[in-house]
Design a protein around this motif. Structure first.
Motif, PDB file in Angstrom:
ATOM      1  N   GLU A   1      -5.578  -3.669  10.410  1.00 62.01           N
ATOM      2  CA  GLU A   1      -5.394  -5.116  10.451  1.00 62.01           C
ATOM      3  C   GLU A   1      -6.650  -5.783   9.904  1.00 62.01           C
TER       4      GLU A   1
ATOM      5  N   THR B   1      -8.585  -9.226   9.124  1.00 60.00           N
ATOM      6  CA  THR B   1      -8.637 -10.629   9.498  1.00 60.00           C
ATOM      7  C   THR B   1      -9.696 -11.301   8.640  1.00 60.00           C
TER       8      THR B   1
ATOM      9  N   SER C   1      -7.136   0.113   0.383  1.00 60.84           N
ATOM     10  CA  SER C   1      -5.758  -0.134   0.805  1.00 60.84           C
ATOM     11  C   SER C   1      -4.822   0.891   0.164  1.00 60.84           C
TER      12      SER C   1
ATOM     13  N   GLU D   1       0.145   1.153   7.267  1.00 63.07           N
ATOM     14  CA  GLU D   1       0.456  -0.243   7.029  1.00 63.07           C
ATOM     15  C   GLU D   1      -0.852  -1.035   7.017  1.00 63.07           C
TER      16      GLU D   1
ATOM     17  N   ALA E   1      -2.218   1.936  11.122  1.00 63.51           N
ATOM     18  CA  ALA E   1      -2.327   0.622  10.494  1.00 63.51           C
ATOM     19  C   ALA E   1      -3.782   0.181  10.447  1.00 63.51           C
TER      20      ALA E   1
ATOM     21  N   ARG F   1      -2.130  -4.811   7.289  1.00 65.21           N
ATOM     22  CA  ARG F   1      -1.736  -6.178   7.643  1.00 65.21           C
ATOM     23  C   ARG F   1      -2.888  -7.119   7.330  1.00 65.21           C
ATOM     24  N   LEU F   2      -2.557  -8.331   6.902  1.00 63.59           N
ATOM     25  CA  LEU F   2      -3.577  -9.316   6.563  1.00 63.59           C
ATOM     26  C   LEU F   2      -3.291 -10.627   7.250  1.00 63.59           C
ATOM     27  N   ASN F   3      -4.283 -11.169   7.932  1.00 68.88           N
ATOM     28  CA  ASN F   3      -4.227 -12.507   8.518  1.00 68.88           C
ATOM     29  C   ASN F   3      -5.367 -13.288   7.876  1.00 68.88           C
TER      30      ASN F   3
ATOM     31  N   LYS G   1      -5.263  -7.567  -1.164  1.00 66.28           N
ATOM     32  CA  LYS G   1      -4.876  -6.525  -0.212  1.00 66.28           C
ATOM     33  C   LYS G   1      -4.176  -5.374  -0.937  1.00 66.28           C
TER      34      LYS G   1
END
Length: 143
Positions: free
Chosen positions: A100, A102, A129, A135, A98, A137-139, A123
């Motif tokens: 991540e 941010t 990507s 995977e 993954a 993930r986006l915050n 994303k």
């Protein structure tokens, strides 16, 4: 079909665990930058492929988002993206499981729900990507 090519080179000397290498890129931004087993799987000096993928992903996503926000009528003041690449052992080897992302953003005039929508599009559209079999993930936080 338009095509862009970018190149990089690695030169490895010695065994996998005790050897060392250098990385260089077409642009010369990286020029004989050292990497090794210790830099990749420990805290040794030098870079490693996964760190470079994380940097590429943060940069790619930020640029993609900037284009999309500008096209939507909300040019950003600032987009700060961090990327954490997570590797997991699998079957005696390793895989990138993954990434991540941010994001902290200053985008004047945009509603929070519209911001989240455009960030999600970025994303999905970011070429890095797309190439990762992991995977993503986006915050995303709007300041």
């Amino acid at each position: 079909m338009a095509q862009i090519k970018r190149t990089a080179n690695a030169v490895w000397h010695g065994t996998g665990k005790d050897g060392s290498s250098t990385l260089s890129t077409q642009s010369a931004t990286l020029s004989n930058v050292p990497y090794s087993f210790v830099a990749r799987f420990g805290d040794g000096k030098g870079t490693n492929p996964e760190e470079l993928i994380a940097a590429a992903h943060a940069g790619c996503f930020s640029m993609q988002l900037s284009f999309l926000l500008t096209a939507a009528g909300f040019p950003p003041d600032e987009l700060k993206t961090g990327a954490v690449l997570i590797m997991e052992s699998e079957g005696g080897g390793w895989k990138i499981a993954a990434v991540e992302l941010t994001l902290s953003a200053r985008v004047p005039g945009i509603a929070a729900d519209r911001f989240q929508e455009v960030a999600g599009q970025a994303k999905a559209m970011c070429p890095v990507s797309k190439v990762l079999n992991a995977e993503v993930r986006l915050n995303a936080t709007l300041a």
